[in-house]
Structure formats: C-alpha cells, structure tokens
Write a protein that holds these residues in place. Structure first.
Motif, PDB file in Angstrom:
ATOM      1  N   ALA A  28       0.832  -1.204   0.000  1.00 55.77           N
ATOM      2  CA  ALA A  28       0.000   0.000   0.000  1.00 55.77           C
ATOM      3  C   ALA A  28       0.867   1.254   0.000  1.00 55.77           C
ATOM      4  N   ALA A  29       1.918   1.278   0.813  1.00 55.13           N
ATOM      5  CA  ALA A  29       2.808   2.437   0.871  1.00 55.13           C
ATOM      6  C   ALA A  29       3.481   2.660  -0.481  1.00 55.13           C
ATOM      7  N   ASP A  30       3.921   1.576  -1.120  1.00 58.69           N
ATOM      8  CA  ASP A  30       4.547   1.687  -2.430  1.00 58.69           C
ATOM      9  C   ASP A  30       3.568   2.261  -3.450  1.00 58.69           C
ATOM     10  N   ALA A  31       2.330   1.781  -3.430  1.00 54.78           N
ATOM     11  CA  ALA A  31       1.317   2.270  -4.362  1.00 54.78           C
ATOM     12  C   ALA A  31       1.045   3.753  -4.151  1.00 54.78           C
ATOM     13  N   LEU A  32       0.988   4.177  -2.889  1.00 52.20           N
ATOM     14  CA  LEU A  32       0.734   5.591  -2.610  1.00 52.20           C
ATOM     15  C   LEU A  32       1.881   6.463  -3.089  1.00 52.20           C
ATOM     16  N   VAL A  33       3.113   6.031  -2.891  1.00 50.91           N
ATOM     17  CA  VAL A  33       4.261   6.798  -3.374  1.00 50.91           C
ATOM     18  C   VAL A  33       4.212   6.886  -4.899  1.00 50.91           C
ATOM     19  N   GLN A  34       3.883   5.776  -5.560  1.00 54.15           N
ATOM     20  CA  GLN A  34       3.850   5.749  -7.023  1.00 54.15           C
ATOM     21  C   GLN A  34       2.762   6.654  -7.600  1.00 54.15           C
ATOM     22  N   THR A  35       1.641   6.796  -6.906  1.00 50.14           N
ATOM     23  CA  THR A  35       0.525   7.599  -7.415  1.00 50.14           C
ATOM     24  C   THR A  35       0.421   8.953  -6.725  1.00 50.14           C
ATOM     25  N   PHE A  36       1.462   9.333  -5.996  1.00 48.79           N
ATOM     26  CA  PHE A  36       1.409  10.550  -5.189  1.00 48.79           C
ATOM     27  C   PHE A  36       1.141  11.798  -6.011  1.00 48.79           C
ATOM     28  N   ALA A  37       1.693  11.894  -7.207  1.00 45.05           N
ATOM     29  CA  ALA A  37       1.478  13.095  -8.032  1.00 45.05           C
ATOM     30  C   ALA A  37      -0.003  13.278  -8.342  1.00 45.05           C
ATOM     31  N   ALA A  38      -0.682  12.197  -8.677  1.00 45.07           N
ATOM     32  CA  ALA A  38      -2.119  12.283  -8.978  1.00 45.07           C
ATOM     33  C   ALA A  38      -2.915  12.645  -7.729  1.00 45.07           C
ATOM     34  N   ILE A  39      -2.529  12.074  -6.613  1.00 42.60           N
ATOM     35  CA  ILE A  39      -3.233  12.371  -5.365  1.00 42.60           C
ATOM     36  C   ILE A  39      -3.025  13.839  -4.980  1.00 42.60           C
ATOM     37  N   ALA A  40      -1.801  14.334  -5.099  1.00 38.80           N
ATOM     38  CA  ALA A  40      -1.521  15.740  -4.777  1.00 38.80           C
ATOM     39  C   ALA A  40      -2.324  16.674  -5.677  1.00 38.80           C
ATOM     40  N   ALA A  41      -2.458  16.324  -6.942  1.00 37.70           N
ATOM     41  CA  ALA A  41      -3.251  17.149  -7.863  1.00 37.70           C
ATOM     42  C   ALA A  41      -4.720  17.167  -7.449  1.00 37.70           C
ATOM     43  N   GLN A  42      -5.232  16.049  -7.001  1.00 37.51           N
ATOM     44  CA  GLN A  42      -6.627  15.990  -6.554  1.00 37.51           C
ATOM     45  C   GLN A  42      -6.826  16.805  -5.278  1.00 37.51           C
ATOM     46  N   ILE A  43      -5.862  16.755  -4.374  1.00 36.46           N
ATOM     47  CA  ILE A  43      -5.944  17.559  -3.151  1.00 36.46           C
ATOM     48  C   ILE A  43      -5.936  19.039  -3.516  1.00 36.46           C
ATOM     49  N   ALA A  44      -5.102  19.414  -4.472  1.00 40.21           N
ATOM     50  CA  ALA A  44      -5.051  20.812  -4.919  1.00 40.21           C
ATOM     51  C   ALA A  44      -6.399  21.244  -5.486  1.00 40.21           C
ATOM     52  N   THR A  45      -7.054  20.357  -6.214  1.00 37.26           N
ATOM     53  CA  THR A  45      -8.379  20.662  -6.761  1.00 37.26           C
ATOM     54  C   THR A  45      -9.376  20.922  -5.636  1.00 37.26           C
ATOM     55  N   ALA A  46      -9.314  20.122  -4.592  1.00 32.29           N
ATOM     56  CA  ALA A  46     -10.209  20.324  -3.445  1.00 32.29           C
ATOM     57  C   ALA A  46      -9.907  21.653  -2.749  1.00 32.29           C
ATOM     58  N   VAL A  47      -8.625  21.969  -2.571  1.00 38.14           N
ATOM     59  CA  VAL A  47      -8.240  23.235  -1.935  1.00 38.14           C
ATOM     60  C   VAL A  47      -8.734  24.422  -2.764  1.00 38.14           C
ATOM     61  N   ALA A  48      -8.677  24.294  -4.082  1.00 34.09           N
ATOM     62  CA  ALA A  48      -9.074  25.381  -4.986  1.00 34.09           C
ATOM     63  C   ALA A  48     -10.560  25.721  -4.897  1.00 34.09           C
ATOM     64  N   THR A  49     -11.360  24.850  -4.280  1.00 32.82           N
ATOM     65  CA  THR A  49     -12.781  25.165  -4.114  1.00 32.82           C
ATOM     66  C   THR A  49     -12.974  26.325  -3.141  1.00 32.82           C
ATOM     67  N   GLY A  50     -11.963  26.597  -2.307  1.00 29.82           N
ATOM     68  CA  GLY A  50     -12.080  27.659  -1.321  1.00 29.82           C
ATOM     69  C   GLY A  50     -12.923  27.286  -0.113  1.00 29.82           C
ATOM     70  N   LEU A  51     -13.260  26.014   0.011  1.00 30.05           N
ATOM     71  CA  LEU A  51     -14.130  25.564   1.097  1.00 30.05           C
ATOM     72  C   LEU A  51     -13.377  25.020   2.308  1.00 30.05           C
ATOM     73  N   PHE A  52     -12.063  25.113   2.288  1.00 30.34           N
ATOM     74  CA  PHE A  52     -11.261  24.554   3.379  1.00 30.34           C
ATOM     75  C   PHE A  52     -10.468  25.646   4.079  1.00 30.34           C
ATOM     76  N   ASP A  53     -10.319  25.498   5.388  1.00 28.06           N
ATOM     77  CA  ASP A  53      -9.480  26.407   6.167  1.00 28.06           C
ATOM     78  C   ASP A  53      -8.047  25.900   6.248  1.00 28.06           C
ATOM     79  N   THR A  54      -7.894  24.574   6.259  1.00 27.98           N
ATOM     80  CA  THR A  54      -6.568  23.964   6.343  1.00 27.98           C
ATOM     81  C   THR A  54      -6.509  22.742   5.426  1.00 27.98           C
ATOM     82  N   VAL A  55      -5.295  22.348   5.111  1.00 30.36           N
ATOM     83  CA  VAL A  55      -5.068  21.128   4.349  1.00 30.36           C
ATOM     84  C   VAL A  55      -3.896  20.389   4.996  1.00 30.36           C
ATOM     85  N   LEU A  56      -4.044  19.077   5.074  1.00 28.94           N
ATOM     86  CA  LEU A  56      -3.006  18.201   5.593  1.00 28.94           C
ATOM     87  C   LEU A  56      -2.485  17.391   4.415  1.00 28.94           C
ATOM     88  N   CYS A  57      -1.182  17.463   4.155  1.00 25.13           N
ATOM     89  CA  CYS A  57      -0.654  16.700   3.025  1.00 25.13           C
ATOM     90  C   CYS A  57       0.776  16.247   3.285  1.00 25.13           C
TER      91      CYS A  57
END
Length: 162
Positions: A28-57
């Motif tokens: 699981a850890a290996d898979a997360l490291v391998q797909t981290f760029a896609a996950i980070a992009a999705q987190i950025a999309t969520a942050v861009a909604t302006g609906l969050f006060d904080t983000v944990l990444c």
C-alpha cells in the motif's frame, strides 16, 4: 458543494485505485508513493474550491509534488498548510550520507506556504532532539536545501520511501 463532492470523490477514487489488490502495508505504501502526483493534484483541486481552512498533506525533500499543486492553491485561497511525513515515517533517516534528522523538518518549514509539520512520537528521545534543534533554527540555507533535495531524489530513485 458539487465541486467539492467531485474533488473529494476523485481523491478517494485515486486512493482506492492505488490500494486495490494490496496484500500488505508495504504494498500500500509503495502504491501511494507511485501515485502521489495524482493524489496531490486531486488535493489541490479540493483546496481550490475555497471551502477549506486547512489542508493536511505529505511533503518532504523526496516527495515535492505539492510545490506545484497543493501549496500554490493553499496560498491563493489563504488555506493553512499542515505537513505530515516530513521524514517519510523515518525512511529518510539513516544511511551514510543522510542529513541531520532535524533538517527534514527544516526543509518543509522553510517553504513559505507551510504553517506547521507534525511528527509522530515513535521515539521520544528523537522527538526531543529534533524539537530542541528546531527551537534554535527553523530554516535552511540554500546550500542545505539543495543538498536535501539531492538526497531526497536519490532516496526516491532507489525506492527507499516504501
């Protein structure tokens, strides 16, 4: 609300896809490291909604994707940034050429978008040592930062983040 649902759904979908068929935490850890760029992009999309006060990444000298995704969106939307995995669960520690343990925390805290980093208490003596060093100096010089980035890239290329 629709944009938030879509961003969260995409993030959960990316995580689910990364974890499908995993037989162990290491897989699981290996898979997360391998797909981290896609996950980070999705987190950025969520942050861009302006609906969050904080983000944990995740963010560290070996996993720098948030510099191009999450962190700029956090700055643009005045979102607080909390970093986990500054040392990739201690996987960046050790080795003959490893930087000082506290420098991994200095690395993430040196980024202007980062407000704080969290550290697990798996080793209380290590925590005290790092906290003491950080109380004396939080940021890195440009040479120290470059050395950490070279080390992080090497560790990631060698598969040491699993």
């Amino acid at each position: 609300a629709g944009g938030l649902r879509q961003a969260v759904g995409a993030t959960v979908g990316a995580l689910g896809q990364a974890l499908t068929g995993m037989r162990s935490w290491e897989d699981a850890a290996d898979a997360l490291v391998q797909t981290f760029a896609a996950i980070a992009a999705q987190i950025a999309t969520a942050v861009a909604t302006g609906l969050f006060d904080t983000v944990l990444c995740w963010y560290n000298c070996a996993m720098k994707e948030p510099e191009e995704t999450v962190l700029p969106e956090a700055v643009a939307h005045n979102v607080g940034v909390v970093i986990m995995n500054a040392s990739r669960n201690d996987r960046l520690f050790g080795g003959p050429d490893a930087p000082a343990e506290e420098d991994f925390y200095r690395y993430v805290l040196s980024h202007s978008a980062v407000h704080l980093t969290i550290m697990g208490l798996r080793n209380v003596d290590r925590f005290r040592r790092i906290a003491s060093a950080l109380s004396e100096r939080v940021t890195l010089t440009s040479d120290e930062k470059a050395a950490l980035e070279r080390y992080g890239a090497q560790m990631r290329a060698e598969g040491k983040l699993k």
